[in-house]
Design a protein around this motif. Sequence first.
Motif, short mmCIF file in Angstrom:
data_model
loop_
_atom_site.label_atom_id
_atom_site.label_comp_id
_atom_site.label_asym_id
_atom_site.label_seq_id
_atom_site.Cartn_x
_atom_site.Cartn_y
_atom_site.Cartn_z
N THR A 52 -4.05 33.20 -45.83
CA THR A 52 -3.90 34.58 -46.25
C THR A 52 -5.18 35.29 -45.84
N GLU A 67 -6.20 34.42 -56.68
CA GLU A 67 -4.93 34.71 -57.33
C GLU A 67 -3.78 34.67 -56.33
N ALA A 68 -4.01 35.13 -55.12
CA ALA A 68 -2.97 35.12 -54.09
C ALA A 68 -2.60 33.69 -53.70
N GLU A 104 -2.96 30.99 -55.52
CA GLU A 104 -2.27 30.37 -56.66
C GLU A 104 -0.80 30.81 -56.70
N THR A 105 -0.55 32.08 -56.48
CA THR A 105 0.82 32.59 -56.44
C THR A 105 1.61 31.92 -55.32
N GLN A 106 1.00 31.84 -54.15
CA GLN A 106 1.65 31.19 -53.01
C GLN A 106 1.97 29.73 -53.33
N ARG A 123 2.52 28.36 -56.29
CA ARG A 123 3.64 28.32 -57.24
C ARG A 123 4.96 28.60 -56.52
N GLU A 124 4.96 29.56 -55.61
CA GLU A 124 6.18 29.89 -54.86
C GLU A 124 6.64 28.71 -54.02
N ARG A 125 5.73 27.86 -53.61
CA ARG A 125 6.08 26.67 -52.81
C ARG A 125 6.39 25.46 -53.67
N THR A 132 2.50 22.18 -58.21
CA THR A 132 2.16 22.18 -59.63
C THR A 132 0.67 21.92 -59.88
N HIS A 154 -11.63 30.64 -63.56
CA HIS A 154 -10.18 30.74 -63.34
C HIS A 154 -9.44 29.44 -63.66
N LEU A 185 -0.97 24.19 -62.33
CA LEU A 185 -0.38 25.53 -62.28
C LEU A 185 0.75 25.67 -63.28
#
Length: 149
Positions: A49, A93-94, A96-98, A100-102, A105, A125, A149
């Motif tokens: 990213t 944060e980005a 971590e979001t990515q 989770r989307e994949r 855990t 964090h 996560l």
Amino acid sequence: MVIEGVELRPAPPTDADVLALTTAQQTELAAMYGADQPLVALHPDIAFTVLTLDSTAVGCVGLQPVGPGLGEIKRMYVVPSARGWGLSRILLEAVETQARERGLTRLRLETGTKQVEAIALYTHHGFHPTPPYPPFENEAVSLCYAKDL
């Protein structure tokens, strides 16, 4: 907190901005650690990213697959002139979001003993120190962290 002019975009490891930012990061680490810096190849499936500020690439982070449910944060970097504004928090944060989307855990990462700002960011964090994992288990300047996560 919203920072005006910030955008995130996915990028492959061959992206020109990714290459420039990761080269700058490795140069900075080499100056900081010298020959003690562990050099680790990236997995071919790493996803980056890129963070731009007013259309200029100033930061990046990679999410590297490790195994079922496990990913590793690689090459997180913000150029020195853009530090202190919270951009690394946005990148963290980005990623971590990515993750989770994949369906990941757990995330892990390695940083260096001299990178006090990075250590503070990660611990703030929710990342916790872990025993060093390969190939860092014999690296005196390496610190490893993980977060569920």
